[in-house]
Design a protein around this motif. Structure first.
Motif, PDB file in Angstrom:
ATOM      1  N   ARG A 262      40.746  18.857 -17.745  1.00  0.00           N
ATOM      2  CA  ARG A 262      41.214  17.562 -17.214  1.00  0.00           C
ATOM      3  C   ARG A 262      40.726  17.310 -15.790  1.00  0.00           C
ATOM      4  NH1 ARG A 262      47.308  16.140 -18.581  1.00  0.00           N
ATOM      5  NH2 ARG A 262      47.727  17.889 -17.181  1.00  0.00           N
ATOM      6  N   VAL A 263      39.443  17.431 -15.593  1.00  0.00           N
ATOM      7  CA  VAL A 263      38.857  17.137 -14.282  1.00  0.00           C
ATOM      8  C   VAL A 263      38.799  15.626 -14.107  1.00  0.00           C
ATOM      9  CG1 VAL A 263      36.854  17.414 -12.794  1.00  0.00           C
ATOM     10  CG2 VAL A 263      37.498  19.242 -14.371  1.00  0.00           C
ATOM     11  N   THR A 264      39.308  15.146 -12.991  1.00  0.00           N
ATOM     12  CA  THR A 264      39.255  13.720 -12.684  1.00  0.00           C
ATOM     13  C   THR A 264      38.542  13.526 -11.355  1.00  0.00           C
ATOM     14  OG1 THR A 264      41.402  13.764 -11.560  1.00  0.00           O
ATOM     15  CG2 THR A 264      41.397  13.245 -13.916  1.00  0.00           C
ATOM     16  N   ALA A 265      37.820  12.423 -11.247  1.00  0.00           N
ATOM     17  CA  ALA A 265      37.102  12.084 -10.015  1.00  0.00           C
ATOM     18  C   ALA A 265      37.418  10.640  -9.660  1.00  0.00           C
ATOM     19  CB  ALA A 265      35.603  12.272 -10.200  1.00  0.00           C
TER      20      ALA A 265
ATOM     21  N   LEU B  53      33.485   6.193   0.790  1.00  0.00           N
ATOM     22  CA  LEU B  53      32.395   7.164   0.678  1.00  0.00           C
ATOM     23  C   LEU B  53      32.904   8.557   0.361  1.00  0.00           C
ATOM     24  CD1 LEU B  53      30.040   6.063   3.594  1.00  0.00           C
ATOM     25  CD2 LEU B  53      30.232   5.181   1.265  1.00  0.00           C
ATOM     26  N   SER B  54      34.112   8.638  -0.170  1.00  0.00           N
ATOM     27  CA  SER B  54      34.695   9.920  -0.549  1.00  0.00           C
ATOM     28  C   SER B  54      35.038   9.916  -2.032  1.00  0.00           C
ATOM     29  CB  SER B  54      35.961  10.204   0.263  1.00  0.00           C
ATOM     30  OG  SER B  54      35.680  10.259   1.641  1.00  0.00           O
ATOM     31  N   VAL B  55      35.056  11.100  -2.610  1.00  0.00           N
ATOM     32  CA  VAL B  55      35.494  11.270  -3.989  1.00  0.00           C
ATOM     33  C   VAL B  55      36.544  12.374  -4.007  1.00  0.00           C
ATOM     34  CG1 VAL B  55      34.863  12.000  -6.318  1.00  0.00           C
ATOM     35  CG2 VAL B  55      33.344  10.480  -5.041  1.00  0.00           C
TER      36      VAL B  55
ATOM     37  N   PHE C  13      39.836  18.877  -4.528  1.00  0.00           N
ATOM     38  CA  PHE C  13      38.709  18.906  -3.601  1.00  0.00           C
ATOM     39  C   PHE C  13      38.342  17.482  -3.218  1.00  0.00           C
ATOM     40  CE2 PHE C  13      33.935  18.809  -3.214  1.00  0.00           C
ATOM     41  CZ  PHE C  13      33.873  19.402  -1.967  1.00  0.00           C
ATOM     42  N   SER C  14      38.228  17.232  -1.921  1.00  0.00           N
ATOM     43  CA  SER C  14      37.791  15.928  -1.429  1.00  0.00           C
ATOM     44  C   SER C  14      36.345  16.040  -0.961  1.00  0.00           C
ATOM     45  CB  SER C  14      38.685  15.465  -0.269  1.00  0.00           C
ATOM     46  OG  SER C  14      39.980  15.207  -0.722  1.00  0.00           O
ATOM     47  N   ASP C  15      35.473  15.321  -1.604  1.00  0.00           N
ATOM     48  CA  ASP C  15      34.055  15.321  -1.249  1.00  0.00           C
ATOM     49  C   ASP C  15      33.799  14.086  -0.384  1.00  0.00           C
ATOM     50  OD1 ASP C  15      31.533  16.327  -1.233  1.00  0.00           O
ATOM     51  OD2 ASP C  15      30.977  15.618  -3.234  1.00  0.00           O
ATOM     52  N   THR C  16      33.362  14.288   0.840  1.00  0.00           N
ATOM     53  CA  THR C  16      33.277  13.190   1.798  1.00  0.00           C
ATOM     54  C   THR C  16      31.854  12.974   2.294  1.00  0.00           C
ATOM     55  OG1 THR C  16      33.782  14.677   3.643  1.00  0.00           O
ATOM     56  CG2 THR C  16      35.638  13.601   2.565  1.00  0.00           C
ATOM     57  N   ASN C  17      31.697  11.891   3.066  1.00  0.00           N
ATOM     58  CA  ASN C  17      30.413  11.536   3.682  1.00  0.00           C
ATOM     59  C   ASN C  17      29.303  11.384   2.653  1.00  0.00           C
ATOM     60  OD1 ASN C  17      31.550  11.642   6.313  1.00  0.00           O
ATOM     61  ND2 ASN C  17      31.347  13.878   6.286  1.00  0.00           N
TER      62      ASN C  17
ATOM     63  N   ALA D 149      32.345  17.065 -17.621  1.00  0.00           N
ATOM     64  CA  ALA D 149      31.902  16.363 -16.413  1.00  0.00           C
ATOM     65  C   ALA D 149      32.811  15.180 -16.102  1.00  0.00           C
ATOM     66  CB  ALA D 149      30.471  15.883 -16.590  1.00  0.00           C
ATOM     67  N   ALA D 150      32.955  14.911 -14.816  1.00  0.00           N
ATOM     68  CA  ALA D 150      33.683  13.731 -14.350  1.00  0.00           C
ATOM     69  C   ALA D 150      32.778  12.985 -13.384  1.00  0.00           C
ATOM     70  CB  ALA D 150      34.988  14.129 -13.669  1.00  0.00           C
ATOM     71  N   THR D 151      32.783  11.670 -13.455  1.00  0.00           N
ATOM     72  CA  THR D 151      31.906  10.878 -12.602  1.00  0.00           C
ATOM     73  C   THR D 151      32.703   9.881 -11.777  1.00  0.00           C
ATOM     74  OG1 THR D 151      31.545   9.203 -14.308  1.00  0.00           O
ATOM     75  CG2 THR D 151      29.996  11.053 -14.237  1.00  0.00           C
ATOM     76  N   ALA D 152      32.138   9.504 -10.659  1.00  0.00           N
ATOM     77  CA  ALA D 152      32.745   8.481  -9.805  1.00  0.00           C
ATOM     78  C   ALA D 152      31.636   7.806  -9.020  1.00  0.00           C
ATOM     79  CB  ALA D 152      33.780   9.092  -8.864  1.00  0.00           C
ATOM     80  N   THR D 153      31.820   6.537  -8.730  1.00  0.00           N
ATOM     81  CA  THR D 153      30.830   5.773  -7.973  1.00  0.00           C
ATOM     82  C   THR D 153      31.436   5.340  -6.648  1.00  0.00           C
ATOM     83  OG1 THR D 153      29.830   4.941 -10.012  1.00  0.00           O
ATOM     84  CG2 THR D 153      29.330   3.752  -7.973  1.00  0.00           C
ATOM     85  N   THR D 154      30.774   5.690  -5.575  1.00  0.00           N
ATOM     86  CA  THR D 154      31.285   5.357  -4.243  1.00  0.00           C
ATOM     87  C   THR D 154      31.159   3.868  -3.968  1.00  0.00           C
ATOM     88  OG1 THR D 154      29.132   5.840  -3.284  1.00  0.00           O
ATOM     89  CG2 THR D 154      30.749   7.631  -3.321  1.00  0.00           C
ATOM     90  N   GLY D 155      31.894   3.419  -2.970  1.00  0.00           N
ATOM     91  CA  GLY D 155      31.857   2.026  -2.578  1.00  0.00           C
ATOM     92  C   GLY D 155      31.024   1.810  -1.339  1.00  0.00           C
ATOM     93  N   ASP D 156      31.338   0.756  -0.598  1.00  0.00           N
ATOM     94  CA  ASP D 156      30.628   0.459   0.639  1.00  0.00           C
ATOM     95  C   ASP D 156      31.145   1.327   1.773  1.00  0.00           C
ATOM     96  OD1 ASP D 156      29.135  -1.520  -0.594  1.00  0.00           O
ATOM     97  OD2 ASP D 156      30.651  -3.061  -0.180  1.00  0.00           O
TER      98      ASP D 156
END
Length: 825
Positions: free
Chosen positions: A93-96, A101-103, A140-144, A170-177
């Motif tokens: 159950r991995v969620t992103a 600009l963070s996930v 886990f917070s993936d930043t920058n 796999a889990a996917t996410a799309t960053t914003g502005d």
């Protein structure tokens, strides 16, 4: 481990002295040993077994005897441990979730026969290629990251033997502005003991932007409306504008109340968190975000300590974790309270609902029909009672732990019955404080992920609210390591070492141990665990509670980290330090009289891991000394004496906003919405700091105009300014160990700090006279008067300087520090 018997090699698992029961069971009679040996029953002399009890053995037939129970075909208990070749299960159950600009990643814990030690997060996407990061928790917070870019993540679990699981789905996410907010800051990273703390209720300190003022649903009822004094009045902009005031007082750290979005009828204090991932908009302004405050403070050499809450959310739950939607029936009587649902409108505390004109809109909190999956008992049925207005009360109209509104996995389901019992760690404190089940991994992930955000912003430490209401095992296993890991990851090991975490372990008694309960005593939380417990956090919490209560106060770890060895400083041993320092509740309770605070404080210091890190204050936003509900009213001389002790004795001196002018002395600190804030200890302070102020250094005000100029002339202001000058100039008063050995007098002690070329040794007496014997010979200079004394026989006598005054004789000292004032003279 082999034992020769009749020429055969027999293996025995464990041996104990005769008569010693295992796990509290009955002792075995010595004659039973022979019955367990090969070749028959009845006594046979076996000298090699004299004085032992056989617990388990592997015989030729492969049977094992343990606790008088024979297990056939058992494995050899003395055989070498087989190597660990079994990999953990793959994380599930991995969620992103992207935020700018963070996930934020979260996943369910993997399982392993011997335990998972870490996780490997693999990221693909963007221009950086494949990036693998080791993580100690399940969040886990993936930043920058890059703007408008899709990233894919998988997670693997790793055990102590290095076995790696298969990759998760796999889990996917799309960053914003890229947000317009300023770039993240970086903690100053210096020893926190060097930084005196000024504590502000941000919403009550200084108003820099009237546009974000909000009164809430209790604005009129409380009497605040009549005073034109909305509960949310002060803000970050106002605090930034007055950083020079705080710096001019000499403080280099500011403790701010919780910054997360709150939600309750009266939430200006910040302890009713609703969205832990969002800064409350009622505190921010254009050009004065929370990040702006952090950066502005750092630019002035000042730290920001953020108040954080892990124990509970608001009664409306926590957005992103669980928010109940079954509150009440919106009939003709209750339509004034439950707003009509507005599709697309989202509560943020600041934005006004155009239909109702309210910023405290609650239309998302009720349902006219029973929701699918409802768990609330007797939903929507009348209770048989009436409100004060005479309205019909319905079940599930108000959240409680016993209503069934909150899922058991995420929230506790009981009220506290015993404040020194186990239930104080697993039940609700108040109807406005929904108690998290902090032993649940989903809750842990939510909170770790939220507070990672503020670590990334560059805060310098966390003041932990209601720390005593979470088991120490959970702090030591989950939250404290997660803080250290994140600070290290983002800002480096040195910043992590000095990231200051200090907990509120409220004990409103004068005992060294809180009514004899170690689990409810402040010093208990400064230590690591000393044995292993169940892998399940909830079971471990109970095991630890029972074990430590049985050990009692007489069998707790002790430390000499705060104490000199004669006249010598020694390197402290922090190997058993948990990662959490604490507020010195015992001194706080005894500050009705400075000598009592001093005597009670030092009496407890051997039971803290290192009492030189204790946060020391007289009163706060909750209580005054002796659990008084009023702000301290002991008088100006007593305040000066308390300050002189706090600024020279071990620990970190802390001042609640306004105490430098005895603000609201004798006023009830908090009476909720039953009285106006203007009449309480949480009154608005901005009128006293209105005008301009510029400080070029700590305790040095270059210019001031208006009301703030008058405030800066007050006697306690002058007193605290010079105390900060003196403390800042003498390392022994900041980071030194202390002793009262060979010293006569009331509040008198010696302190020393030695490191590299620094050797700072000070002899201190507060208010009364003292004689110091057995001290190092040499030339001593008083930092208060400039008086010089030469010690040749190890003895120095000092006359009483007077109440609130002190003497600080420093070996090879710098001389008089600062100018004489109303008390230091």
């Amino acid at each position: 481990m082999g034992l020769a018997t009749e020429g055969k090699a027999e293996a025995f698992a464990v041996a104990r002295p005769f008569g010693v029961p295992r796990h509290g069971g009955s002792a075995w009679p010595p004659g039973r040993i022979a019955d367990l040996l090969p070749g028959g029953s009845g006594p046979r002399p076996e000298p090699a077994l004299a004085g032992t009890v056989l617990v388990g053995r592997k015989g030729p037939l492969g049977s094992t005897v343990r606790d008088r129970v024979v297990t056939a075909n058992a494995t050899d208990p003395c055989a070498a441990t087989p190597p660990d070749t079994q990999a953990p299960t793959a994380p599930a159950r991995v969620t992103a979730t992207a935020d700018g600009l963070s996930v934020l990643l979260a996943w369910d814990a993997a399982t392993d026969d011997r335990g998972v030690t870490k996780y490997q997060v693999t990221r693909t996407g963007g221009s950086t290629g494949i990036v693998v990061t080791d993580v100690g928790s399940t969040v886990f917070s993936d930043t920058n990251l890059a703007e408008r870019t899709t990233y894919t993540y998988t997670v693997k679990a790793v055990d102590a033997a290095g076995n790696v699981s298969a990759a998760s789905a796999a889990a996917t996410a799309t960053t914003g502005d890229k947000p317009a907010a300023p770039a993240n800051g970086k903690p100053l990273g210096t020893d926190p003991r060097k930084d005196p703390i000024y504590f502000v209720l941000t919403a009550r300190f200084h108003d820099g932007d009237t546009a974000n003022n909000r009164g809430g649903s209790q604005h009129v009822k409380s009497g605040n409306a009549a005073n034109d004094d909305p509960m949310f009045r002060g803000d970050f902009k106002g605090l930034v504008q007055k950083l020079d005031y705080i710096k001019g007082l000499g403080f280099s750290a500011v403790w701010v109340t919780p910054v997360v979005l709150n939600r309750s009828d009266y939430d200006h204090h910040g302890y009713h968190g609703y969205d832990f991932y969002k800064v409350d908009p009622r505190l921010e302004s254009a050009g004065a975000s929370y990040q702006d405050l952090i950066n502005a403070a750092h630019a002035k050499g000042m730290k920001i300590y953020q108040d954080v809450v892990y124990n509970h959310s608001s009664r409306w739950g926590a957005k992103g974790l669980f928010t109940p939607t079954v509150y009440g029936v919106r009939d003709s009587q209750w339509s004034w309270y439950y707003d009509e649902k507005q599709p697309g409108f989202e509560y943020d505390g600041l934005t006004v609902d155009p239909k109702t004109g309210k910023s405290y809109y609650n239309g998302d909190l009720w349902s006219t029909a029973e929701p699918v999956g409802n768990t609330c008992v007797n939903w929507g049925k009348p209770t048989g009672g009436k409100s004060p207005e005479g309205y019909t009360l319905y079940n599930c109209q108000w959240p409680t732990p016993t209503s069934g509104m909150f899922p058991k996995s995420l929230y506790h389901q009981c009220w506290i019955g015993n404040w020194e019992g186990e239930d104080s760690r697993s039940c609700w404190l108040h109807e406005d404080l929904a108690d998290f089940n902090t032993e649940n991994a989903t809750v842990q992930n939510y909170l770790i992920g939220a507070y990672n955000k503020y670590i990334d912003m560059g805060v310098d430490g966390f003041r932990v609210d209601t720390a005593v209401h979470i088991p120490r095992t959970t702090w030591n296993r989950r939250f404290l390591p997660a803080i250290q890991e994140r600070v290290t990851q983002r800002h480096g090991a040195e910043a992590a070492k000095n990231f200051f975490v200090f907990g509120e372990v409220a004990a409103f008694v004068n005992d060294k141990w809180n009514r004899g309960s170690v689990n409810h005593s402040a010093q208990f939380f400064t230590w690591k665990e000393r044995k292993e417990y169940d892998a399940d956090d909830a079971k471990a919490a109970l095991e630890m509670y029972d074990y430590e209560q049985q050990q009692g106060t007489g069998n707790q770890p002790t430390s000499s980290n705060a104490f000199l060895n004669g006249n010598s400083y020694h390197t402290p041993d922090h190997s058993r330090f948990s990662g959490m320092n604490v507020i010195d509740m015992r001194m706080h309770m005894n500050f009705g009289d400075a000598y009592n605070a001093f005597s009670n404080g030092k009496d407890s210091d051997d039971s803290y891991n290192d009492a030189t890190y204790n946060v020391v204050y007289v009163d706060s936003h909750d209580y005054g000394p002796n659990k008084s509900s009023e702000r301290y009213t002991g008088g100006t001389d007593a305040w000066a004496e308390n300050m002189s002790l706090m600024w020279t004795f071990r620990g970190i001196p802390t001042l609640y906003y306004g105490s430098e002018i005895e603000f609201q002395k004798g006023q009830k600190i908090d009476c909720g919405p039953s009285c106006p804030l203007a009449t309480t200890g949480r009154a608005y302070y901005g009128d006293h700091v209105a005008g301009s102020v510029t400080a070029s250094d700590f305790s040095k005000v270059d210019s001031a105009t208006g009301a703030v100029a008058t405030t800066l002339e007050k006697p306690l202001v002058k007193h605290v300014q010079r105390l900060n000058q003196i403390r800042r100039a003498i390392p022994a008063l900041q980071t030194g160990q202390y002793s009262t050995e060979g010293i006569s007098g009331g509040m008198a002690f010696k302190r020393r700090y030695t490191s590299g070329s620094t050797d700072s040794f000070a002899l201190v007496t507060v208010s009364g006279g003292a004689t110091f014997t057995g001290v190092t010979n040499g030339t001593y200079t008083d930092a208060v008067t400039g008086d010089v004394r030469t010690v040749t026989n190890g003895s120095l006598s000092v006359a009483a300087p007077g109440k609130g005054n002190l003497r600080v004789y420093v070996l090879n000292g710098p001389g008089k520090i600062g100018a004489s004032g109303p008390y230091l003279k």
